[in-house]
Design an enzyme around this catalytic site. Sequence first.
Site, PDB file in Angstrom:
ATOM      1  N   SER A 106       0.847  -1.188   0.000  1.00  0.00           N
ATOM      2  CA  SER A 106       0.000   0.000   0.000  1.00  0.00           C
ATOM      3  C   SER A 106       0.882   1.237   0.000  1.00  0.00           C
ATOM      4  CB  SER A 106      -0.897  -0.002   1.243  1.00  0.00           C
ATOM      5  OG  SER A 106      -1.499   1.253   1.434  1.00  0.00           O
ATOM      6  N   SER A 107       0.399   2.307  -0.615  1.00  0.00           N
ATOM      7  CA  SER A 107       1.176   3.544  -0.641  1.00  0.00           C
ATOM      8  C   SER A 107       1.291   4.188   0.732  1.00  0.00           C
ATOM      9  CB  SER A 107       0.563   4.539  -1.636  1.00  0.00           C
ATOM     10  OG  SER A 107      -0.758   4.876  -1.258  1.00  0.00           O
ATOM     11  N   CYS A 108       0.532   3.696   1.726  1.00  0.00           N
ATOM     12  CA  CYS A 108       0.644   4.257   3.080  1.00  0.00           C
ATOM     13  C   CYS A 108       1.957   3.884   3.748  1.00  0.00           C
ATOM     14  CB  CYS A 108      -0.533   3.823   3.945  1.00  0.00           C
ATOM     15  SG  CYS A 108      -0.502   2.088   4.408  1.00  0.00           S
ATOM     16  N   TYR A 135      -1.003  -0.608  10.368  1.00  0.00           N
ATOM     17  CA  TYR A 135      -1.189  -1.280   9.076  1.00  0.00           C
ATOM     18  C   TYR A 135       0.032  -1.054   8.182  1.00  0.00           C
ATOM     19  CZ  TYR A 135      -3.184  -2.176   4.414  1.00  0.00           C
ATOM     20  OH  TYR A 135      -3.419  -2.640   3.142  1.00  0.00           O
ATOM     21  N   LYS A 139       2.811  -3.732   6.440  1.00  0.00           N
ATOM     22  CA  LYS A 139       3.134  -3.786   5.018  1.00  0.00           C
ATOM     23  C   LYS A 139       4.633  -3.591   4.773  1.00  0.00           C
ATOM     24  CE  LYS A 139      -0.837  -4.639   3.148  1.00  0.00           C
ATOM     25  NZ  LYS A 139      -1.027  -5.919   2.417  1.00  0.00           N
ATOM     26  N   HIS A 178     -14.356   4.025   0.418  1.00  0.00           N
ATOM     27  CA  HIS A 178     -13.418   5.078   0.071  1.00  0.00           C
ATOM     28  C   HIS A 178     -14.080   6.089  -0.870  1.00  0.00           C
ATOM     29  CE1 HIS A 178     -10.210   1.980   1.223  1.00  0.00           C
ATOM     30  NE2 HIS A 178     -10.146   2.942   2.111  1.00  0.00           N
TER      31      HIS A 178
END
Length: 319
Positions: A106-108, A135, A139, A178
């Site tokens: 994920s880009s987070c 989270y 990742k 979202h």
Amino acid sequence: MKKKIFVAGHLGMVGSAIVRQLEARDDVELVLRSRSQLDLTNQASVANFFEANKIDEVYLAAAKVGGIHANNTYPADFIFQNLAVQNNVIGSAFAAGVKKLLFLGSSCIYPRLASQPMSESELLTGLLEPTNEPYAIAKIAGIKMCESFNRQHGTSYRSVMPTNLYGINDNFHPENSHVIPALMRRFHNAKLNGDAEVVVWGTGTPKREFLHVDDMAAASIYVQELADEIYDQHVDPRLTHINVGTGQDCSISEMVQTMADVVGFEGKIIYDTTKPDGPPRKLLDTTKINSLGWSPRYSLHEGLKSTYEWFLGSDNIRL
């Protein structure tokens, strides 16, 4: 001989898109298990599954996911369950002799104040967004696990980091979805009800990048199947994750207007500027995957049109 491919998380948005593309091929035998058939957080069950099925390749798209509210409310669940799934699948795949695995992140993973556009080298250069830090840490651990197995054991375990995704099998829940599925439902209901206006949170000025899930699935398969000699020319062995996006962003207001056009809403759009905007910009640097020869197919308009057509025929419309 057909390749036996296990898609973990095949009922999710990305996993199901990967399955749709792989099942159209005659060189693949898909191995799929629902959560009730295989609990990926159970180490012994996952080890037995890999030992019994002689898997050739893995797409690890399974994860516990959620929005800001869920991440804030259940941080222990998010870090514990995602670490458990990753550890079990990657570890058991290696123990069973699986040489090729793709981990979906994920880009987070990138710092809250990362430079824009965010390149892969931004990883671990600053503090994460606090609301989804557990989270994101899970990742990051998955990325580093893949890198570590490659360095120590010579496997080909790769990681891809998607930007904001939308499309078929997205979550259209009225409260927990979202921005794109939430707005699609809002505009659709407003059109049906003959409403004169639709209210959108924020000023509409922040910029975001959106990628259709079918493009994400195509990119995942492309990266998984790249020959080692090509992959190794472009990817640092200590920085192996690859961003996947369009390389272009648009303002929220531009996306909203495109959404209204696709749905056919002709009323007024009101921006509630008392509501938060979030970060002014979030864009991935896609130089690496572009240099590997992949680029997306869907424009935002085409992707939203495809998604809306699917939405109209799905059970989501009755939520």
